[in-house]
Enzyme design. Structure first.
Site, PDB file in Angstrom:
ATOM      1  N   TYR A 137     -11.881  10.957   0.739  1.00  0.00           N
ATOM      2  CA  TYR A 137     -11.498   9.902   1.669  1.00  0.00           C
ATOM      3  C   TYR A 137     -12.331  10.037   2.939  1.00  0.00           C
ATOM      4  O   TYR A 137     -12.158  10.952   3.735  1.00  0.00           O
ATOM      5  CB  TYR A 137     -10.007   9.980   2.014  1.00  0.00           C
TER       6      TYR A 137
ATOM      7  N   HIS B   2      -8.370  15.029  -8.904  1.00  0.00           N
ATOM      8  CA  HIS B   2      -8.349  13.612  -8.536  1.00  0.00           C
ATOM      9  C   HIS B   2      -8.564  12.696  -9.737  1.00  0.00           C
ATOM     10  O   HIS B   2      -7.928  11.647  -9.856  1.00  0.00           O
ATOM     11  CB  HIS B   2      -9.424  13.352  -7.472  1.00  0.00           C
TER      12      HIS B   2
ATOM     13  N   SER C  83      -0.130   3.284  -3.951  1.00  0.00           N
ATOM     14  CA  SER C  83      -0.095   1.812  -3.915  1.00  0.00           C
ATOM     15  C   SER C  83       1.268   1.281  -4.353  1.00  0.00           C
ATOM     16  O   SER C  83       1.351   0.360  -5.170  1.00  0.00           O
ATOM     17  CB  SER C  83      -1.211   1.219  -4.784  1.00  0.00           C
ATOM     18  N   PRO C  84       2.368   1.825  -3.812  1.00  0.00           N
ATOM     19  CA  PRO C  84       3.696   1.381  -4.245  1.00  0.00           C
ATOM     20  C   PRO C  84       4.047  -0.026  -3.772  1.00  0.00           C
ATOM     21  O   PRO C  84       5.041  -0.594  -4.226  1.00  0.00           O
ATOM     22  CB  PRO C  84       4.624   2.422  -3.611  1.00  0.00           C
ATOM     23  N   LEU C  85       3.227  -0.579  -2.881  1.00  0.00           N
ATOM     24  CA  LEU C  85       3.467  -1.931  -2.379  1.00  0.00           C
ATOM     25  C   LEU C  85       2.515  -2.940  -3.022  1.00  0.00           C
ATOM     26  O   LEU C  85       2.264  -4.019  -2.466  1.00  0.00           O
ATOM     27  CB  LEU C  85       3.318  -1.959  -0.853  1.00  0.00           C
TER      28      LEU C  85
ATOM     29  N   ARG D 286      -0.678  -2.884  -3.479  1.00  0.00           N
ATOM     30  CA  ARG D 286      -1.895  -3.073  -2.665  1.00  0.00           C
ATOM     31  C   ARG D 286      -1.731  -4.224  -1.670  1.00  0.00           C
ATOM     32  O   ARG D 286      -2.684  -4.928  -1.350  1.00  0.00           O
ATOM     33  CB  ARG D 286      -3.122  -3.280  -3.566  1.00  0.00           C
TER      34      ARG D 286
ATOM     35  N   LEU E 222       3.128  -6.997  -2.432  1.00  0.00           N
ATOM     36  CA  LEU E 222       4.589  -6.926  -2.352  1.00  0.00           C
ATOM     37  C   LEU E 222       5.105  -6.939  -0.920  1.00  0.00           C
ATOM     38  O   LEU E 222       6.314  -6.958  -0.701  1.00  0.00           O
ATOM     39  CB  LEU E 222       5.100  -5.692  -3.102  1.00  0.00           C
TER      40      LEU E 222
END
Length: 329
Positions: free
Chosen positions: A57, A125, A204-206, A208, A211
């Site tokens: 990152y 990863h 990415s629980p939303l 991306r 949601l």
């Protein structure tokens, strides 16, 4: 304060909602280090104990940022980072690399950037097809013995490699994309995790951003933003996906909460071995995400959401073809 959850059977305990730090340094908009540090500090105040980063990152800058923000506030904090990519001197991603000597080099470099004497949770990863997972996890197990690593994780691994890795050394967590939006783990992966006693950290629980309701078309994002190349943000896929997300918005409106909070509450309701890591660099969004732990969904609510966005209902692949080639499924 946030409740905690146990991931795996080796003693790892984290806040029910963690903080994904990637977007503070890349992919989603322009980095804002001062606000990111304030967000990390606010997360600590709210009871977040689980912070996720990786050498890639930035590359490298996100680990330094997290290390700076956590300086002097290490007690009770779980820091997760990852190895498994080859990065050129110019900072370009050149493919996967999980050779034992490379793993050892990466861990030492990550510890230096983070300013830590051990990594709480170390993930591979991406699976490296050139290096058997037994050799990879065997190398990590020796780092555990040396006191440089506490717990072992995998990211985006398939069922066979999860089993092989876990037989070599206990794996505490799988990190993978999972949400109301992306339910690819339900058929083959989650049953294996439950069988072996491995926790799940969904990134990415939303969805991306879909949601949350705060999305724009791919071409409306600036150059360098990940969403410009995300197939689900492009053309007709975008229109169909915005329409799909409206189903979550309707549930949120009925409950008087944000749609992103419904998405996180759905994940938390799926099992106490799940701890999502929504990413943000803004305190406002962090506070919204953490508050999702107080949203209660009934069994009927969960079933209704399951039916509203069943597996395969989202338009477009979740990655580009090249990115999907590195996912072990």
């Amino acid at each position: 304060m946030l409740p905690t959850r146990k991931l795996g059977r080796q003693g790892l305990e984290v806040s029910a909602i963690g903080l994904g730090c990637m977007g503070m340094s890349q992919s989603y908009g322009t980095p804002d280090d001062p606000e990111s540090i304030r967000t990390i500090h606010r997360a600590l105040d709210l009871g977040v104990t689980y912070f996720d980063t990786a050498e890639v990152y930035g590359p490298f800058t996100n680990e330094r940022l997290l290390g700076q923000a956590l300086k002097g506030r290490r007690d009770g904090i779980v820091v997760a980072t990852k190895f498994g990519f080859r990065i050129s001197g110019a900072g370009k991603l050149e493919g996967v690399d999980s050779r034992p000597e490379h793993i050892r080099e990466v861990v030492d470099a990550s510890l230096a950037r983070l300013g830590l004497n051990h990594i709480d949770l170390l993930y591979q990863h991406r699976i490296d097809p050139a290096v058997p997972v037994e050799e990879v996890i065997g190398t990590v197990s020796r780092l555990v013995e040396a006191g440089k690593v506490r717990f072992v994780g995998l990211s985006e691994a398939g069922a066979s490699n999860i089993r092989r890795a876990h037989a070599t050394h206990p794996v505490s967590v799988l990190q993978s994309e999972y949400s109301l939006w992306e339910r690819n783990l339900e058929k083959d992966i989650i049953p294996v995790l439950r069988e072996l006693g491995i926790g799940l950290t969904p990134f990415s629980p939303l969805g991306r951003g879909f949601l949350t309701g705060a999305v724009k078309r791919a071409e409306d994002y600036p150059e360098g933003d990940y969403r410009r190349t995300d197939p689900r943000y492009a053309g007709e896929n975008f229109d169909r996906n915005v329409a799909a997300a409206e189903k979550v918005n309707a549930v949120a409106a009925r409950k008087g909460v944000k749609p992103g909070q419904i998405a996180l509450a759905w994940l938390l309701a799926k099992g106490d071995d799940i701890a999502p890591i929504p990413g943000t660099k803004r305190r406002t969004y962090l506070e919204e995400n953490v508050a999702a732990a107080d949203v209660r969904l009934s069994a009927d609510d969960v079933l209704a959401l399951d039916a509203a966005l069943p597996p395969g209902s989202i338009a477009g692949p979740r990655y580009t073809e090249n990115q999907m080639a590195m996912v072990d499924r």
